[in-house]
Design an enzyme around this catalytic site. Structure first.
Site, PDB file in Angstrom:
ATOM      1  CG  HIS A  43     -21.667  -8.640  12.484  1.00 37.09           C
ATOM      2  ND1 HIS A  43     -21.256  -7.868  13.828  1.00 37.09           N
ATOM      3  CD2 HIS A  43     -21.402  -9.610  13.596  1.00 37.09           C
ATOM      4  CE1 HIS A  43     -21.433  -8.270  14.423  1.00 37.09           C
ATOM      5  NE2 HIS A  43     -21.564  -9.647  14.372  1.00 37.09           N
ATOM      6  CD  GLN A 103     -24.316 -18.300  19.982  1.00 35.39           C
ATOM      7  OE1 GLN A 103     -24.840 -19.080  18.824  1.00 35.39           O
ATOM      8  NE2 GLN A 103     -23.291 -18.168  20.192  1.00 35.39           N
ATOM      9  CG  HIS A 161     -17.877  -5.638  14.497  1.00 31.81           C
ATOM     10  ND1 HIS A 161     -17.750  -6.677  13.492  1.00 31.81           N
ATOM     11  CD2 HIS A 161     -18.534  -6.820  15.702  1.00 31.81           C
ATOM     12  CE1 HIS A 161     -17.703  -8.340  13.856  1.00 31.81           C
ATOM     13  NE2 HIS A 161     -18.402  -8.007  14.917  1.00 31.81           N
ATOM     14  CG  ASP A 191     -16.665 -16.529  15.947  1.00 27.95           C
ATOM     15  OD1 ASP A 191     -16.278 -16.399  16.918  1.00 27.95           O
ATOM     16  OD2 ASP A 191     -16.793 -15.566  15.171  1.00 27.95           O
ATOM     17  N   GLY A 246     -17.892 -15.544   9.629  1.00 23.77           N
ATOM     18  CA  GLY A 246     -16.218 -15.553   9.348  1.00 23.77           C
ATOM     19  C   GLY A 246     -15.475 -16.713   9.723  1.00 23.77           C
ATOM     20  N   GLY A 261     -25.571  -9.820  16.348  1.00 19.55           N
ATOM     21  CA  GLY A 261     -26.244  -7.884  16.421  1.00 19.55           C
ATOM     22  C   GLY A 261     -24.605  -7.556  17.219  1.00 19.55           C
ATOM     23  CB  SER A 321     -21.023  -7.845  19.461  1.00 21.94           C
ATOM     24  OG  SER A 321     -20.971  -7.960  17.831  1.00 21.94           O
TER      25      SER A 321
HETATM   26  P1  AMP Z   1     -21.863 -12.944  16.081  1.00 19.18           P
HETATM   27  O1  AMP Z   1     -22.104 -11.749  15.486  1.00 19.18           O
HETATM   28  O2  AMP Z   1     -19.896 -12.644  16.563  1.00 19.18           O
HETATM   29  O3  AMP Z   1     -22.409 -14.532  16.688  1.00 19.18           O
HETATM   30  O4  AMP Z   1     -21.230 -12.966  14.611  1.00 19.18           O
HETATM   31  C1  AMP Z   1     -21.601 -13.279  13.419  1.00 19.18           C
HETATM   32  C2  AMP Z   1     -20.837 -13.793  12.286  1.00 19.18           C
HETATM   33  O5  AMP Z   1     -19.890 -12.689  12.517  1.00 19.18           O
HETATM   34  C3  AMP Z   1     -20.003 -14.959  12.363  1.00 19.18           C
HETATM   35  O6  AMP Z   1     -19.497 -15.740  11.204  1.00 19.18           O
HETATM   36  C4  AMP Z   1     -18.933 -14.320  12.429  1.00 19.18           C
HETATM   37  O7  AMP Z   1     -17.869 -15.506  12.604  1.00 19.18           O
HETATM   38  C5  AMP Z   1     -18.081 -12.961  12.193  1.00 19.18           C
HETATM   39  N1  AMP Z   1     -17.880 -12.555  12.140  1.00 19.18           N
HETATM   40  C6  AMP Z   1     -17.682 -11.590  13.692  1.00 19.18           C
HETATM   41  N2  AMP Z   1     -16.235 -11.038  13.714  1.00 19.18           N
HETATM   42  C7  AMP Z   1     -15.614 -10.961  12.213  1.00 19.18           C
HETATM   43  C8  AMP Z   1     -14.617  -9.975  12.097  1.00 19.18           C
HETATM   44  N3  AMP Z   1     -14.006  -9.407  12.802  1.00 19.18           N
HETATM   45  N4  AMP Z   1     -13.900 -10.589  10.737  1.00 19.18           N
HETATM   46  C9  AMP Z   1     -14.953 -11.301   9.904  1.00 19.18           C
HETATM   47  N5  AMP Z   1     -15.982 -11.767  10.123  1.00 19.18           N
HETATM   48  C10 AMP Z   1     -16.569 -11.897  11.937  1.00 19.18           C
END
Ligand code: AMP
Length: 285
Positions: A40, A64, A37, A154, A151, A34, A190
């Site tokens: 996502h 995690q 941005h 990560d 993404g 969540g 985030s």
């Molecule tokens: P998170 O909410 O941070 O767990 O991210 C959810 C998904 O969004 C994960 O697969 C991240 O790698 C991807 N993600 C986060 N930031 C970015 C970004 N700047 N560009 C592309 N994918 C992203």
């Protein structure tokens, strides 16, 4: 267009996804924590393009986060996330509670063993990947997606999830999308909402140092240790920055390389004050 549904209950999410599959629909899944941005949204848009049904999960996964990490203060904004998902034509937002995901007596863990989960993020955040692979497995079991979108931001996480899917013969195809950045290069995250005032400016050092590495490699530098010490010195000039790790690694295994040949990934974790950020760049010779 049908209205988007926000589902909190695991059994109904399963039911909807099973029904869609029975109807022959292709399901695309975007797992997130969540505070959505542009990063996502790029995954959601790709899923929307590829699939008939798009499911976005929003769950700040407690398992995690390590003790002393930012689980409690992690940004949460479900109502805004719902608006963004609706705008992107998402079909289902799945937002379960921790209590439902990890009820009393919960005792099962999915862990990718070996170096891949022990180095870099694994070394600095013990238990992190075990939490990630466990929750991702649970979410895959609930949604049963044809395609799942992650993404490259990560980078190590994407490799770990791919390893797990292959090892456990899971029936989803992992699609990894490029890192989306702010105008000045800072990778969307985030956690960027923690960067107030001078920290936001200082955070540019991550992308700037990746660009510096790229320049050195393109100018013919092949010695990884020389590049690393140049980057360390470069980052040290930013008084708010503290390096957690920085590596030039094999893009498939993330093992450090000594000489640059073919493709490398530069990956780093840097603390800007109390805010820990990660970033990476793949560089091809
Ligand atoms: P998170 O909410 O941070 O767990 O991210 C959810 C998904 O969004 C994960 O697969 C991240 O790698 C991807 N993600 C986060 N930031 C970015 C970004 N700047 N560009 C592309 N994918 C992203």
């Amino acid at each position: 267009m049908k209205n988007m549904l926000v589902i909190k209950d695991i059994a109904s999410m399963k039911k909807w996804c099973r029904k869609a599959k029975e109807e022959g629909k292709i399901i695309g899944f975007v797992p997130t924590m969540g505070a959505l941005h542009e990063g996502h949204l790029s995954l959601i848009r790709k899923a929307r393009k590829d699939c008939d049904v798009v499911v976005v999960s929003i769950f700040v996964n407690p398992t995690q986060f390590g003790p002393g990490e930012d689980f409690e203060r992690y940004p949460r904004n479900l109502s805004q996330d719902i608006i963004l998902c609706e705008k992107e034509g998402v079909d289902f937002v799945f937002a379960p509670s921790s209590k439902d995901m990890y009820p009393e007596g919960y005792s099962t863990w999915v862990e990718v063993s070996g170096k891949l989960t022990q180095i870099l993020e694994g070394a600095h955040r013990p238990g992190h990947f075990r939490g990630v692979t466990t929750v991702v497995t649970k979410l895959f079991n609930i949604v049963d997606p044809h395609y799942s979108y992650f993404g490259e931001k990560d980078y190590q996480q994407a490799l770990v999830v791919k390893r797990m899917v292959e090892d456990l013969n899971m029936d989803t195809q992992i699609v990894v999308m490029p890192t989306v950045r702010e105008r000045d290069g800072l990778a969307c995250s985030s956690r960027n909402s923690y960067l107030t005032g001078e920290k936001r400016e200082a955070a540019r050092i991550l992308y700037k140092s990746l660009v510096e590495a790229k320049k050195m490699i393109e100018n013919g530098e092949k010695d990884a240790s020389r590049i690393l010490s140049a980057l360390e010195n470069f980052i040290k000039k930013e008084p708010l920055a503290r390096i957690d790790y920085i590596t030039l690694a094999d893009p498939k295994t993330l093992e450090p390389v000594k000489k640059i040949k073919g493709e490398v990934v530069v990956a780093l974790a840097v603390k800007i004050g109390d805010v820990r950020l990660i970033d990476n760049m793949r560089i091809k010779l």
